[in-house]
Design a protein around this motif. Structure first.
Motif, PDB file in Angstrom:
ATOM      1  N   GLY A 280      67.980  36.774  43.761  1.00 10.31           N
ATOM      2  CA  GLY A 280      66.576  36.726  43.396  1.00 10.31           C
ATOM      3  C   GLY A 280      66.213  35.680  42.366  1.00 10.31           C
ATOM      4  O   GLY A 280      65.097  35.697  41.821  1.00 10.31           O
ATOM      5  N   PHE A 281      67.118  34.741  42.105  1.00  9.70           N
ATOM      6  CA  PHE A 281      66.838  33.663  41.154  1.00  9.70           C
ATOM      7  C   PHE A 281      66.508  32.383  41.927  1.00  9.70           C
ATOM      8  O   PHE A 281      66.922  32.200  43.071  1.00  9.70           O
ATOM      9  CB  PHE A 281      68.029  33.430  40.230  1.00  9.70           C
ATOM     10  CG  PHE A 281      68.225  34.522  39.205  1.00  9.70           C
ATOM     11  CD1 PHE A 281      67.854  34.335  37.889  1.00  9.70           C
ATOM     12  CD2 PHE A 281      68.795  35.744  39.569  1.00  9.70           C
ATOM     13  CE1 PHE A 281      68.035  35.332  36.940  1.00  9.70           C
ATOM     14  CE2 PHE A 281      68.989  36.753  38.638  1.00  9.70           C
ATOM     15  CZ  PHE A 281      68.593  36.546  37.304  1.00  9.70           C
ATOM     16  N   PHE A 282      65.793  31.494  41.249  1.00 11.70           N
ATOM     17  CA  PHE A 282      65.360  30.255  41.887  1.00 11.70           C
ATOM     18  C   PHE A 282      66.129  29.045  41.373  1.00 11.70           C
ATOM     19  O   PHE A 282      66.494  28.163  42.142  1.00 11.70           O
ATOM     20  CB  PHE A 282      63.863  30.054  41.647  1.00 11.70           C
ATOM     21  CG  PHE A 282      63.357  28.687  42.019  1.00 11.70           C
ATOM     22  CD1 PHE A 282      63.202  28.318  43.341  1.00 11.70           C
ATOM     23  CD2 PHE A 282      63.046  27.756  41.026  1.00 11.70           C
ATOM     24  CE1 PHE A 282      62.745  27.053  43.690  1.00 11.70           C
ATOM     25  CE2 PHE A 282      62.583  26.490  41.358  1.00 11.70           C
ATOM     26  CZ  PHE A 282      62.434  26.141  42.693  1.00 11.70           C
ATOM     27  N   GLU A 283      66.366  28.995  40.055  1.00 11.17           N
ATOM     28  CA  GLU A 283      66.935  27.797  39.439  1.00 11.17           C
ATOM     29  C   GLU A 283      68.154  28.123  38.585  1.00 11.17           C
ATOM     30  O   GLU A 283      68.102  28.995  37.722  1.00 11.17           O
ATOM     31  CB  GLU A 283      65.875  27.118  38.559  1.00 11.17           C
ATOM     32  CG  GLU A 283      66.348  25.880  37.822  1.00 11.17           C
ATOM     33  CD  GLU A 283      66.806  24.772  38.754  1.00 11.17           C
ATOM     34  OE1 GLU A 283      68.032  24.490  38.773  1.00 11.17           O
ATOM     35  OE2 GLU A 283      65.951  24.200  39.468  1.00 11.17           O
ATOM     36  N   GLY A 287      67.705  24.817  32.532  1.00 12.33           N
ATOM     37  CA  GLY A 287      67.057  25.910  31.845  1.00 12.33           C
ATOM     38  C   GLY A 287      65.556  25.872  32.002  1.00 12.33           C
ATOM     39  O   GLY A 287      64.987  24.885  32.475  1.00 12.33           O
ATOM     40  N   CYS A 288      64.907  26.949  31.585  1.00  7.90           N
ATOM     41  CA  CYS A 288      63.457  27.058  31.688  1.00  7.90           C
ATOM     42  C   CYS A 288      62.740  26.165  30.689  1.00  7.90           C
ATOM     43  O   CYS A 288      61.694  25.604  30.979  1.00  7.90           O
ATOM     44  CB  CYS A 288      63.049  28.521  31.483  1.00  7.90           C
ATOM     45  SG  CYS A 288      61.282  28.807  31.228  1.00  7.90           S
ATOM     46  N   CYS A 289      63.302  26.017  29.483  1.00 13.80           N
ATOM     47  CA  CYS A 289      62.618  25.308  28.408  1.00 13.80           C
ATOM     48  C   CYS A 289      62.713  23.794  28.567  1.00 13.80           C
ATOM     49  O   CYS A 289      63.811  23.246  28.706  1.00 13.80           O
ATOM     50  CB  CYS A 289      63.191  25.728  27.055  1.00 13.80           C
ATOM     51  SG  CYS A 289      62.275  25.040  25.658  1.00 13.80           S
ATOM     52  N   ALA A 290      61.566  23.131  28.551  1.00 14.77           N
ATOM     53  CA  ALA A 290      61.477  21.671  28.650  1.00 14.77           C
ATOM     54  C   ALA A 290      62.187  21.172  29.906  1.00 14.77           C
ATOM     55  O   ALA A 290      62.020  21.754  30.969  1.00 14.77           O
ATOM     56  CB  ALA A 290      62.022  21.033  27.392  1.00 14.77           C
ATOM     57  N   SER A 291      62.995  20.109  29.783  1.00  8.11           N
ATOM     58  CA  SER A 291      63.706  19.614  30.962  1.00  8.11           C
ATOM     59  C   SER A 291      64.800  20.581  31.386  1.00  8.11           C
ATOM     60  O   SER A 291      65.221  20.586  32.538  1.00  8.11           O
ATOM     61  CB  SER A 291      64.325  18.243  30.674  1.00  8.11           C
ATOM     62  OG  SER A 291      65.449  18.370  29.807  1.00  8.11           O
ATOM     63  N   SER A 312      62.023  34.540  34.579  1.00 10.30           N
ATOM     64  CA  SER A 312      62.854  35.473  35.352  1.00 10.30           C
ATOM     65  C   SER A 312      63.428  34.824  36.611  1.00 10.30           C
ATOM     66  O   SER A 312      64.336  35.369  37.238  1.00 10.30           O
ATOM     67  CB  SER A 312      62.051  36.718  35.730  1.00 10.30           C
ATOM     68  OG  SER A 312      60.983  36.386  36.601  1.00 10.30           O
ATOM     69  N   GLU A 313      62.916  33.661  36.990  1.00  7.11           N
ATOM     70  CA  GLU A 313      63.441  32.939  38.136  1.00  7.11           C
ATOM     71  C   GLU A 313      64.604  32.033  37.754  1.00  7.11           C
ATOM     72  O   GLU A 313      65.261  31.459  38.616  1.00  7.11           O
ATOM     73  CB  GLU A 313      62.346  32.100  38.786  1.00  7.11           C
ATOM     74  CG  GLU A 313      61.187  32.915  39.362  1.00  7.11           C
ATOM     75  CD  GLU A 313      60.104  32.042  39.953  1.00  7.11           C
ATOM     76  OE1 GLU A 313      60.095  30.823  39.638  1.00  7.11           O
ATOM     77  OE2 GLU A 313      59.284  32.554  40.735  1.00  7.11           O
ATOM     78  N   TYR A 314      64.834  31.891  36.463  1.00  9.72           N
ATOM     79  CA  TYR A 314      65.841  30.961  35.952  1.00  9.72           C
ATOM     80  C   TYR A 314      67.070  31.713  35.438  1.00  9.72           C
ATOM     81  O   TYR A 314      66.952  32.739  34.785  1.00  9.72           O
ATOM     82  CB  TYR A 314      65.265  30.123  34.810  1.00  9.72           C
ATOM     83  CG  TYR A 314      64.343  29.009  35.270  1.00  9.72           C
ATOM     84  CD1 TYR A 314      64.692  27.677  35.082  1.00  9.72           C
ATOM     85  CD2 TYR A 314      63.124  29.292  35.884  1.00  9.72           C
ATOM     86  CE1 TYR A 314      63.853  26.651  35.489  1.00  9.72           C
ATOM     87  CE2 TYR A 314      62.280  28.273  36.301  1.00  9.72           C
ATOM     88  CZ  TYR A 314      62.651  26.953  36.107  1.00  9.72           C
ATOM     89  OH  TYR A 314      61.820  25.943  36.511  1.00  9.72           O
TER      90      TYR A 314
END
Length: 344
Positions: A280-283, A287-291, A312-314
């Protein structure tokens, strides 16, 4: 027949855990946490440390919607472990307590971001090294005696669960130093790291190294641009984990009454990173923050451009630390080990 018996035993114990989770009384009298940024709930906020997370967007998805010093968007793995053990409140950062008193009856957190097994790692970032964390725990024991009495304090100390999370920073740093042409500093797990036993601890959980080669910042620095886990570095983690497993039987034999449990973070996190969509994750590459490729700590801040809307996808929050969703994923898969820790 042996397999069926073991399976039934596990089912009964698990049902017992679920039963106790619905009651007011936790599974253990207290929980004490030591280690690095993976489990620091805010101790670095109160010292002159160069690694902190007491600013947005850290903590944006936490229950209070405020930064607490946790290196994530929300809850850490130890927060979930505390919930699963039946505690109604999280163990506080020990350095945050101006008035300790009853706040210590459920345990405390001594972890410090940028700490590690080797004292030089903590010194580099002005963090609290593990040996100093043990000194803080000694102070905590004295406080427990004051508020609970010697008999009750001894019962709390011997019945409590102790969690040690460290090592990833040591190896990441050593790998960086090695590739900078400097002498590598070895990281050892030895009896010095188990001074907790001499202080009365009997239920000790120690995490194995995660797949360090799959951490976004490591892939960025050493992945040769191919976006894949750096298996050479993962092999170092696997080798350390094998040695860690090998020491278990000897330590238990040497130390009477010790229940030492190793938490395997490697396999579940490796599966999640390599097959995120299955869970159920995408990436998982950034990480989610910045790049999400290099930012961590102060470089992941309120002004960071490109921070994702749904963490929650990361798998990772910044380029080094997992998201709240990943922390829950990992704890869910460590429940058998947690049961073994609190029931044996």
């Amino acid at each position: 027949m042996g397999y069926l018996s073991s399976l039934l035993t596990f089912i009964f114990i698990f049902a017992d855990v679920v039963f106790y989770m619905t009651k007011d009384e936790p599974l253990v009298p207290a929980l004490f946490i030591f280690g690095d940024s993976i489990v620091d709930v805010g101790n670095n906020n109160y010292i002159y440390a160069s690694v902190k997370a007491n600013f947005f967007p850290y903590g944006r998805d936490f229950v209070t919607r405020t930064p607490t010093g946790r290196m994530s968007n929300g809850k850490l793995s130890v927060d979930y472990a505390s919930e699963y053990a039946g505690f109604s409140s999280y163990q506080p950062a020990y350095l945050s307590l101006n008035t300790k008193g009853d706040n210590l009856l459920n345990g405390a957190n001594f972890a410090s971001s940028a700490s590690g097994y080797h004292f030089s790692i903590a010194a580099l970032y002005h963090a609290v090294p593990l040996m100093q964390q043990l000194e803080l725990y000694k102070d905590c024991q004295k406080e427990l005696v004051k508020i609970a009495g010697k008999t009750n304090a001894t019962s709390i100390i011997s019945g409590a669960a102790y969690i040690l999370v460290a090592g990833a920073g040591d190896f990441a740093e050593n790998y960086y130093i090695y590739h900078s042409g400097m002498a590598s500093r070895p990281c050892h797990f030895n009896l010095e790291n188990l001074d907790l036993y001499a202080l009365g601890a009997r239920k000790i959980g120690v995490t194995m190294l995660p797949p360090i080669g799959c951490i976004p910042i490591i892939i960025t620095l050493y992945g040769s641009g191919n976006n894949k886990c750096v298996e050479e570095i993962n092999d170092v983690a696997l080798n350390f984990n094998k040695k860690l497993n090998f020491t278990t039987e000897n330590l238990v034999k040497m130390l009477s009454g010790l229940n030492l449990v190793f938490f395997d973070l490697y396999q579940p996190l490796y599966e999640l990173v390599t097959k995120p969509s299955n869970y159920g994750f995408f990436e998982a590459r950034k990480g989610c923050c910045a790049s999400g490729l290099v930012e961590v700590g102060f470089t992941c801040n309120r002004k960071s451009i490109g921070t994702c809307a749904n963490a929650s996808e990361y798998v990772f929050w910044d380029s080094l630390h997992p998201t709240q969703a990943t922390n829950k994923f990992l704890i869910d898969r460590l429940i058998p080990a947690i049961i073994s820790l609190v029931y044996n």
